[in-house]
Motif scaffolding. Structure first.
Motif, mmCIF file in Angstrom:
data_model
loop_
_atom_site.group_PDB
_atom_site.id
_atom_site.type_symbol
_atom_site.label_atom_id
_atom_site.label_comp_id
_atom_site.label_asym_id
_atom_site.label_seq_id
_atom_site.Cartn_x
_atom_site.Cartn_y
_atom_site.Cartn_z
ATOM 1 N N PHE A 68 0.813 -1.219 0.000
ATOM 2 C CA PHE A 68 0.000 0.000 0.000
ATOM 3 C C PHE A 68 0.850 1.274 0.000
ATOM 4 O O PHE A 68 0.340 2.364 0.264
ATOM 5 N N SER A 69 2.166 1.124 -0.267
ATOM 6 C CA SER A 69 3.089 2.267 -0.364
ATOM 7 C C SER A 69 3.099 3.129 0.894
ATOM 8 O O SER A 69 3.306 4.339 0.840
ATOM 9 N N THR A 70 2.842 2.517 2.033
ATOM 10 C CA THR A 70 2.956 3.238 3.300
ATOM 11 C C THR A 70 4.394 3.171 3.780
ATOM 12 O O THR A 70 5.175 2.333 3.319
ATOM 13 N N PRO A 71 4.792 4.046 4.720
ATOM 14 C CA PRO A 71 6.200 4.006 5.156
ATOM 15 C C PRO A 71 6.538 2.876 6.129
ATOM 16 O O PRO A 71 7.700 2.678 6.445
ATOM 17 N N VAL A 72 5.515 2.135 6.580
ATOM 18 C CA VAL A 72 5.796 1.088 7.563
ATOM 19 C C VAL A 72 4.673 0.041 7.519
ATOM 20 O O VAL A 72 3.518 0.344 7.187
ATOM 21 N N ALA A 73 5.038 -1.195 7.831
ATOM 22 C CA ALA A 73 4.077 -2.291 7.965
ATOM 23 C C ALA A 73 4.618 -3.256 8.995
ATOM 24 O O ALA A 73 5.835 -3.474 9.076
ATOM 25 N N ALA A 74 3.737 -3.841 9.799
ATOM 26 C CA ALA A 74 4.182 -4.703 10.892
ATOM 27 C C ALA A 74 3.341 -5.959 10.981
ATOM 28 O O ALA A 74 2.140 -5.951 10.713
ATOM 29 N N ILE A 75 4.017 -7.042 11.361
ATOM 30 C CA ILE A 75 3.345 -8.291 11.723
ATOM 31 C C ILE A 75 3.519 -8.477 13.230
ATOM 32 O O ILE A 75 4.640 -8.425 13.744
ATOM 33 N N PHE A 76 2.398 -8.651 13.931
ATOM 34 C CA PHE A 76 2.425 -8.732 15.385
ATOM 35 C C PHE A 76 2.584 -10.180 15.853
ATOM 36 O O PHE A 76 2.159 -11.127 15.185
ATOM 37 N N ARG A 77 3.175 -10.318 17.026
ATOM 38 C CA ARG A 77 3.299 -11.635 17.654
ATOM 39 C C ARG A 77 1.937 -12.118 18.171
ATOM 40 O O ARG A 77 1.671 -13.306 18.199
ATOM 41 N N TYR A 78 1.147 -11.192 18.613
ATOM 42 C CA TYR A 78 -0.184 -11.533 19.144
ATOM 43 C C TYR A 78 -1.097 -10.331 19.023
ATOM 44 O O TYR A 78 -0.647 -9.233 18.743
#
Length: 390
Positions: A380-390
């Motif tokens: 999505f061309s955002t400056p950040v993306a994260a995958i969470f542990r929970y």
């Protein structure tokens, strides 16, 4: 070439947090342009001084804090580094600098911690890998990345077959045993135990002794590489590599290796052959993380987000497993842990933090993985993306 390690970056992040100055600059490495390095550096130090004063530091204290930086401003330093980028970190009782094979943009950041995001391309995409050059006479271990290889000493690792195996010339039947290290008898060379062979000069018996040698090498590397995940590549003549694979216990040993007599190859020559083999592995890992993010984000599991106001507290509270962050962007603002509030600013203000750097720093400190790529490559061309542990 000296490469900064993940552990060194984490150490920078863990240092006492007060009046922390981070300076990045590109360097000219040859010709008359080298003289520009000194001018550029002086200007950046002046900028740091002004920022410290803006942050409420007395002028004399700001000058004193930056005093050690002037020790770098020498003709021999600028002419002999040979690297493309300089990173300097200064705070009370801390002065560290690194010349690195990265062409940094000019940057000065003054906050309560060191700014580390420009360093992260060295760690991921990283290209961080290990290479074990096998030989009966001279085993060498290297750490490297996309920029080069450097040899690293491994505690208790035997360098040669003769060093690892003590031949008992008086014993009948040609018995031999694993040698003990200089540190005593309680060491990893003892596994898998003493080996007793019925003496004969044939090839099988010699291979058995090489196998015991490689068990000793593996035992030392087992300690060195504990909890590591970077790929390990072998280099050596073809008959040695399957023997080492039999002794190996490191889970990230890759199938492809460099065949041939490694004793005649320099670190640069080994890197030239190794990097084309390991490079695709890092792009594959990066692509797998992007695909995993897309799957989790699209299925509304709550385990993926590209909302910085959600990601910042998650990084702070150890929730992030994997972070994808734009290497070429900054997002200035503040995070208040007491209320878990994130304030975003369009322009940098005094006291601001680059929140992308903040997210990367806390993800690293809390054992997550950070991938720095161009913002156009992030979903999505955002400056950040994260995958969470929970």
């Amino acid at each position: 070439m000296t490469l900064i390690s993940r552990e060194e970056i984490k150490t920078l992040l863990e240092l006492p947090r007060q009046n922390s100055v981070s300076i990045y600059m590109p360097m000219q490495t040859a010709g008359p342009e080298v003289r520009q390095n000194s001018i550029r550096f002086k200007n950046l130090v002046k900028d740091a001084e002004a920022r410290l004063i803006d942050a409420g530091i007395e002028h004399n204290d700001a000058v004193a804090l930056l005093a050690q930086s002037h020790s770098l401003d020498r003709t021999d330093f600028w002419e002999q580094t040979g690297d493309q980028g300089l990173a300097v970190f200064i705070s009370n009782n801390v002065f560290r600098y690194y010349t690195l094979p990265l062409e940094f943009d000019e940057m000065v950041v003054v906050t309560d911690r060191f700014h580390i995001k420009p360093l992260l391309p060295i760690l991921n995409g990283d290209g961080r890998y290990y290479l074990l050059a096998l030989s009966q006479k001279d085993v060498r271990f290297f750490e490297g990345d996309r920029y080069g290889l450097q040899e690293v000493e491994v505690e208790n690792m035997p360098k040669s077959l003769d060093e690892a195996l003590n031949y008992d010339e008086t014993a009948q039947d040609g018995q031999f045993r694993i040698a003990t290290s200089k540190g005593g008898t309680a060491n990893s060379f003892q596994q898998p135990g003493s080996f007793h062979g019925q003496g004969s000069p044939d090839r099988d018996k010699h291979q058995e002794s090489i196998l015991q040698f490689f068990h000793a090498v593996n035992g030392a590397l087992e300690e060195k590489l504990r909890n590591q995940t970077a790929p390990l590549m072998l280099a050596g003549v073809e008959y040695l590599m399957p023997l080492y694979r039999e002794a190996n216990t490191y889970q990230h040993l890759i199938e492809d290796g460099i065949s041939g007599n490694q004793e005649i190859l320099t670190a640069d020559q080994l890197h030239e052959r190794a990097w084309p083999i390991v490079e695709p592995l890092f792009y594959q890992s990066q692509q797998e993380v992007v695909e995993r993010f897309n799957m989790l984000y699209g299925s509304n599991t709550g385990k993926a987000s590209n909302d910085l106001k959600e990601i910042i507290p998650a990084a702070y509270y150890q929730r992030i497993d994997s972070l994808i962050v734009a290497a070429n962007r900054e997002q200035w603002g503040l995070f208040d842990p007491s209320s878990d509030t994130v304030f975003l600013h369009q322009e940098e203000e005094t006291g601001d933090d680059d929140l992308l750097d903040f997210a990367a720093a806390y993800t690293l400190l809390n054992g997550g993985t950070v991938y720095t790529i161009g913002s156009e490559q992030i979903p999505f061309s955002t400056p950040v993306a994260a995958i969470f542990r929970y």
